[in-house]
Motif scaffolding. Structure first.
Motif, PDB file in Angstrom:
ATOM      1  N   VAL A 154       0.851  -1.188   0.000  1.00  0.00           N
ATOM      2  CA  VAL A 154       0.000   0.000   0.000  1.00  0.00           C
ATOM      3  C   VAL A 154       0.890   1.243   0.000  1.00  0.00           C
ATOM      4  O   VAL A 154       1.896   1.283   0.702  1.00  0.00           O
ATOM      5  CB  VAL A 154      -0.914  -0.010   1.242  1.00  0.00           C
ATOM      6  CG1 VAL A 154      -1.756   1.238   1.308  1.00  0.00           C
ATOM      7  CG2 VAL A 154      -1.782  -1.255   1.237  1.00  0.00           C
ATOM      8  N   PRO A 155       0.546   2.276  -0.766  1.00  0.00           N
ATOM      9  CA  PRO A 155       1.394   3.471  -0.821  1.00  0.00           C
ATOM     10  C   PRO A 155       1.229   4.333   0.438  1.00  0.00           C
ATOM     11  O   PRO A 155       0.362   5.193   0.523  1.00  0.00           O
ATOM     12  CB  PRO A 155       0.892   4.206  -2.058  1.00  0.00           C
ATOM     13  CG  PRO A 155      -0.529   3.790  -2.174  1.00  0.00           C
ATOM     14  CD  PRO A 155      -0.578   2.362  -1.689  1.00  0.00           C
ATOM     15  N   PHE A 156       2.045   4.049   1.433  1.00  0.00           N
ATOM     16  CA  PHE A 156       1.971   4.821   2.668  1.00  0.00           C
ATOM     17  C   PHE A 156       2.375   6.277   2.450  1.00  0.00           C
ATOM     18  O   PHE A 156       2.002   7.147   3.222  1.00  0.00           O
ATOM     19  CB  PHE A 156       2.842   4.189   3.756  1.00  0.00           C
ATOM     20  CG  PHE A 156       2.321   2.865   4.219  1.00  0.00           C
ATOM     21  CD1 PHE A 156       1.154   2.789   4.952  1.00  0.00           C
ATOM     22  CD2 PHE A 156       2.989   1.703   3.899  1.00  0.00           C
ATOM     23  CE1 PHE A 156       0.660   1.573   5.376  1.00  0.00           C
ATOM     24  CE2 PHE A 156       2.508   0.481   4.319  1.00  0.00           C
ATOM     25  CZ  PHE A 156       1.346   0.404   5.058  1.00  0.00           C
ATOM     26  N   GLY A 157       3.118   6.525   1.389  1.00  0.00           N
ATOM     27  CA  GLY A 157       3.476   7.896   1.063  1.00  0.00           C
ATOM     28  C   GLY A 157       2.257   8.745   0.755  1.00  0.00           C
ATOM     29  O   GLY A 157       2.215   9.931   1.086  1.00  0.00           O
ATOM     30  N   ALA A 158       1.250   8.139   0.129  1.00  0.00           N
ATOM     31  CA  ALA A 158       0.019   8.874  -0.179  1.00  0.00           C
ATOM     32  C   ALA A 158      -0.692   9.279   1.109  1.00  0.00           C
ATOM     33  O   ALA A 158      -1.189  10.404   1.232  1.00  0.00           O
ATOM     34  CB  ALA A 158      -0.896   8.029  -1.059  1.00  0.00           C
TER      35      ALA A 158
ATOM     36  N   VAL B   8      -1.890  13.498   5.260  1.00  0.00           N
ATOM     37  CA  VAL B   8      -1.748  14.015   6.624  1.00  0.00           C
ATOM     38  C   VAL B   8      -1.002  15.339   6.606  1.00  0.00           C
ATOM     39  O   VAL B   8      -1.360  16.278   7.328  1.00  0.00           O
ATOM     40  CB  VAL B   8      -1.028  12.976   7.522  1.00  0.00           C
ATOM     41  CG1 VAL B   8      -0.633  13.570   8.854  1.00  0.00           C
ATOM     42  CG2 VAL B   8      -1.921  11.752   7.721  1.00  0.00           C
ATOM     43  N   LEU B   9       0.029  15.437   5.771  1.00  0.00           N
ATOM     44  CA  LEU B   9       0.772  16.695   5.645  1.00  0.00           C
ATOM     45  C   LEU B   9      -0.134  17.813   5.138  1.00  0.00           C
ATOM     46  O   LEU B   9      -0.090  18.941   5.653  1.00  0.00           O
ATOM     47  CB  LEU B   9       1.962  16.517   4.708  1.00  0.00           C
ATOM     48  CG  LEU B   9       2.759  17.778   4.383  1.00  0.00           C
ATOM     49  CD1 LEU B   9       3.421  18.322   5.635  1.00  0.00           C
ATOM     50  CD2 LEU B   9       3.764  17.497   3.299  1.00  0.00           C
ATOM     51  N   GLY B  10      -0.962  17.513   4.148  1.00  0.00           N
ATOM     52  CA  GLY B  10      -1.901  18.514   3.637  1.00  0.00           C
ATOM     53  C   GLY B  10      -2.859  18.985   4.704  1.00  0.00           C
ATOM     54  O   GLY B  10      -3.151  20.182   4.823  1.00  0.00           O
ATOM     55  N   THR B  11      -3.358  18.050   5.510  1.00  0.00           N
ATOM     56  CA  THR B  11      -4.268  18.410   6.601  1.00  0.00           C
ATOM     57  C   THR B  11      -3.566  19.277   7.641  1.00  0.00           C
ATOM     58  O   THR B  11      -4.146  20.257   8.136  1.00  0.00           O
ATOM     59  CB  THR B  11      -4.830  17.141   7.257  1.00  0.00           C
ATOM     60  OG1 THR B  11      -5.453  16.341   6.243  1.00  0.00           O
ATOM     61  CG2 THR B  11      -5.837  17.465   8.335  1.00  0.00           C
TER      62      THR B  11
ATOM     63  N   ALA C  12       0.111  19.000  -1.813  1.00  0.00           N
ATOM     64  CA  ALA C  12       0.248  17.737  -1.087  1.00  0.00           C
ATOM     65  C   ALA C  12      -0.950  16.833  -1.335  1.00  0.00           C
ATOM     66  O   ALA C  12      -0.792  15.623  -1.557  1.00  0.00           O
ATOM     67  CB  ALA C  12       0.424  18.010   0.407  1.00  0.00           C
ATOM     68  N   TYR C  13      -2.162  17.399  -1.305  1.00  0.00           N
ATOM     69  CA  TYR C  13      -3.356  16.598  -1.581  1.00  0.00           C
ATOM     70  C   TYR C  13      -3.336  16.056  -3.012  1.00  0.00           C
ATOM     71  O   TYR C  13      -3.657  14.886  -3.248  1.00  0.00           O
ATOM     72  CB  TYR C  13      -4.625  17.415  -1.371  1.00  0.00           C
ATOM     73  CG  TYR C  13      -5.009  17.604   0.070  1.00  0.00           C
ATOM     74  CD1 TYR C  13      -5.052  16.537   0.954  1.00  0.00           C
ATOM     75  CD2 TYR C  13      -5.365  18.850   0.553  1.00  0.00           C
ATOM     76  CE1 TYR C  13      -5.424  16.705   2.268  1.00  0.00           C
ATOM     77  CE2 TYR C  13      -5.735  19.039   1.862  1.00  0.00           C
ATOM     78  CZ  TYR C  13      -5.765  17.962   2.720  1.00  0.00           C
ATOM     79  OH  TYR C  13      -6.135  18.133   4.018  1.00  0.00           O
ATOM     80  N   PHE C  14      -2.981  16.886  -3.970  1.00  0.00           N
ATOM     81  CA  PHE C  14      -2.942  16.451  -5.369  1.00  0.00           C
ATOM     82  C   PHE C  14      -1.934  15.319  -5.550  1.00  0.00           C
ATOM     83  O   PHE C  14      -2.211  14.327  -6.235  1.00  0.00           O
ATOM     84  CB  PHE C  14      -2.590  17.623  -6.285  1.00  0.00           C
ATOM     85  CG  PHE C  14      -2.438  17.213  -7.718  1.00  0.00           C
ATOM     86  CD1 PHE C  14      -3.565  17.007  -8.501  1.00  0.00           C
ATOM     87  CD2 PHE C  14      -1.193  17.028  -8.267  1.00  0.00           C
ATOM     88  CE1 PHE C  14      -3.434  16.617  -9.825  1.00  0.00           C
ATOM     89  CE2 PHE C  14      -1.052  16.641  -9.586  1.00  0.00           C
ATOM     90  CZ  PHE C  14      -2.173  16.434 -10.373  1.00  0.00           C
ATOM     91  N   THR C  15      -0.760  15.451  -4.942  1.00  0.00           N
ATOM     92  CA  THR C  15       0.259  14.420  -5.066  1.00  0.00           C
ATOM     93  C   THR C  15      -0.194  13.124  -4.399  1.00  0.00           C
ATOM     94  O   THR C  15       0.065  12.032  -4.913  1.00  0.00           O
ATOM     95  CB  THR C  15       1.584  14.909  -4.452  1.00  0.00           C
ATOM     96  OG1 THR C  15       1.926  16.161  -5.043  1.00  0.00           O
ATOM     97  CG2 THR C  15       2.702  13.928  -4.685  1.00  0.00           C
ATOM     98  N   ALA C  16      -0.894  13.232  -3.275  1.00  0.00           N
ATOM     99  CA  ALA C  16      -1.405  12.034  -2.603  1.00  0.00           C
ATOM    100  C   ALA C  16      -2.429  11.324  -3.479  1.00  0.00           C
ATOM    101  O   ALA C  16      -2.401  10.096  -3.615  1.00  0.00           O
ATOM    102  CB  ALA C  16      -2.030  12.411  -1.261  1.00  0.00           C
ATOM    103  N   ILE C  17      -3.321  12.078  -4.108  1.00  0.00           N
ATOM    104  CA  ILE C  17      -4.334  11.472  -4.973  1.00  0.00           C
ATOM    105  C   ILE C  17      -3.676  10.848  -6.203  1.00  0.00           C
ATOM    106  O   ILE C  17      -4.016   9.731  -6.604  1.00  0.00           O
ATOM    107  CB  ILE C  17      -5.390  12.517  -5.366  1.00  0.00           C
ATOM    108  CG1 ILE C  17      -6.221  12.889  -4.138  1.00  0.00           C
ATOM    109  CG2 ILE C  17      -6.274  12.011  -6.490  1.00  0.00           C
ATOM    110  CD1 ILE C  17      -7.115  14.088  -4.347  1.00  0.00           C
ATOM    111  N   ALA C  18      -2.721  11.535  -6.799  1.00  0.00           N
ATOM    112  CA  ALA C  18      -2.034  11.002  -7.971  1.00  0.00           C
ATOM    113  C   ALA C  18      -1.278   9.723  -7.622  1.00  0.00           C
ATOM    114  O   ALA C  18      -1.271   8.760  -8.401  1.00  0.00           O
ATOM    115  CB  ALA C  18      -1.078  12.046  -8.548  1.00  0.00           C
ATOM    116  N   THR C  19      -0.657   9.681  -6.454  1.00  0.00           N
ATOM    117  CA  THR C  19       0.054   8.477  -6.021  1.00  0.00           C
ATOM    118  C   THR C  19      -0.906   7.313  -5.830  1.00  0.00           C
ATOM    119  O   THR C  19      -0.626   6.185  -6.253  1.00  0.00           O
ATOM    120  CB  THR C  19       0.810   8.753  -4.716  1.00  0.00           C
ATOM    121  OG1 THR C  19       1.714   9.839  -4.925  1.00  0.00           O
ATOM    122  CG2 THR C  19       1.584   7.536  -4.258  1.00  0.00           C
TER     123      THR C  19
END
Length: 64
Positions: free
Chosen positions: A4-8, A13-16, A44-51
């Motif tokens: 699972v991509p824990f980076g996402a 969490v960083l975005g929040t 950060a949110y966009f990168t998390a969704i893309a990941t």
């Protein structure tokens, strides 16, 4: 890519945290920094969704 991509999740969490920080900046009168912090939170949110999307697409069986 079986894990699972824990980076996402970490990016979400960083975005929040950045959104919360933007609220604190606004409350304390630092309006000139709020837009920049909100931009970083959105990135950060966009990168998390893309990941997460790339991880999901890589897990699908290939048709070829």
């Amino acid at each position: 890519m079986k894990q699972v991509p824990f980076g996402a999740a970490a990016l979400a969490v960083l975005g929040t945290a950045l959104v919360s920080f933007a609220f604190e900046l606004r409350a304390q009168g630092y309006e000139q920094y709020v837009q920049d912090v909100n931009f970083l939170a959105g990135t950060a949110y966009f990168t998390a969704i893309a990941t997460a999307v790339m991880w999901f697409r890589a897990r699908r069986p290939h048709s070829s």
